[in-house]
Enzyme design. Structure first.
Site, PDB file in Angstrom:
ATOM      1  N   HIS A 148      -3.607 -21.214 -27.676  1.00 38.21           N
ATOM      2  CA  HIS A 148      -2.803 -20.050 -27.312  1.00 38.21           C
ATOM      3  C   HIS A 148      -3.641 -18.818 -27.653  1.00 38.21           C
ATOM      4  O   HIS A 148      -4.501 -18.883 -28.531  1.00 38.21           O
ATOM      5  CB  HIS A 148      -1.477 -20.041 -28.082  1.00 38.21           C
ATOM      6  CG  HIS A 148      -0.560 -18.927 -27.669  1.00 38.21           C
ATOM      7  ND1 HIS A 148      -0.193 -18.740 -26.358  1.00 38.21           N
ATOM      8  CD2 HIS A 148       0.053 -17.945 -28.375  1.00 38.21           C
ATOM      9  CE1 HIS A 148       0.601 -17.678 -26.284  1.00 38.21           C
ATOM     10  NE2 HIS A 148       0.760 -17.176 -27.500  1.00 38.21           N
TER      11      HIS A 148
ATOM     12  N   HIS B 257       1.201 -10.804 -27.270  1.00 34.37           N
ATOM     13  CA  HIS B 257       0.815 -12.002 -26.527  1.00 34.37           C
ATOM     14  C   HIS B 257       1.829 -12.281 -25.428  1.00 34.37           C
ATOM     15  O   HIS B 257       2.937 -11.729 -25.427  1.00 34.37           O
ATOM     16  CB  HIS B 257       0.683 -13.212 -27.473  1.00 34.37           C
ATOM     17  CG  HIS B 257       1.991 -13.654 -28.090  1.00 34.37           C
ATOM     18  ND1 HIS B 257       2.482 -14.924 -27.944  1.00 34.37           N
ATOM     19  CD2 HIS B 257       2.898 -12.988 -28.853  1.00 34.37           C
ATOM     20  CE1 HIS B 257       3.636 -15.039 -28.600  1.00 34.37           C
ATOM     21  NE2 HIS B 257       3.902 -13.873 -29.170  1.00 34.37           N
TER      22      HIS B 257
ATOM     23  N   CYS C 280      -1.676 -17.126 -20.888  1.00 32.60           N
ATOM     24  CA  CYS C 280      -1.849 -16.271 -22.061  1.00 32.60           C
ATOM     25  C   CYS C 280      -3.289 -15.819 -22.247  1.00 32.60           C
ATOM     26  O   CYS C 280      -3.537 -14.720 -22.752  1.00 32.60           O
ATOM     27  CB  CYS C 280      -1.355 -17.009 -23.312  1.00 32.60           C
ATOM     28  SG  CYS C 280      -2.104 -18.627 -23.562  1.00 32.60           S
TER      29      CYS C 280
END
Length: 153
Positions: A23, A35, A113
């Protein structure tokens, strides 16, 4: 793992190593990151099917780094600095903060992401993990599915 003493600078890209995938978040200072939290973070009744994640909206969030990392290993990863000149720090941070709360289309291939944070830092969307995951059709190879899947104890 990044030590607690590793100096994080605003504008740094943080790569977080979750089980089977990474991530990504953008450090904005004072212990906070911004994020792209994908749709899988909001579980519906039953377990979300990986394919159902493709075309739902993701939400841009500003949260404490420790809450996003959740005990996983992480590191600063500005490796694309070798290819691209980062935008000025104040531009990166102000652009990121303007996006907080926005819903964005989420797609493993085009908008995930990692794309989100590289676009903020460099003005270009780049994603290494999709190239590697698409070479490997196994479930674990799909490293970007549900990029911010949370495990709450």
């Amino acid at each position: 793992m990044a030590s607690p003493h590793q100096e994080l600078k605003p504008g740094d890209l943080i790569e977080i190593f979750r089980l089977g995938y990474q991530h990504w978040a953008l450090y904005v200072g004072d212990g906070y990151v911004i994020h792209l939290a994908p749709p899988s973070e909001y579980p519906r009744a039953g377990s979300p099917n990986a394919l159902s994640v493709l075309d739902r909206n993701a939400v841009v969030k500003q949260e404490r780094l420790e809450d996003v990392v959740e005990g996983c290993n992480y590191r600063v990863n500005n490796s694309l600095d070798r290819e691209y000149r980062p935008l000025p720090i104040q531009v990166i941070i102000s652009s990121a903060k303007k996006k907080v709360g926005q819903k964005m289309e989420y797609s493993i291939v085009r908008r995930n992401c990692e794309h989100f944070v590289t676009k903020l830092r460099y003005g270009k969307s780049r994603c290494k993990q999709v190239r590697t995951s698409l070479d490997d059709p196994s479930p674990l190879g799909m490293s970007a599915w549900g990029c911010a899947h949370h495990h709450h104890e």
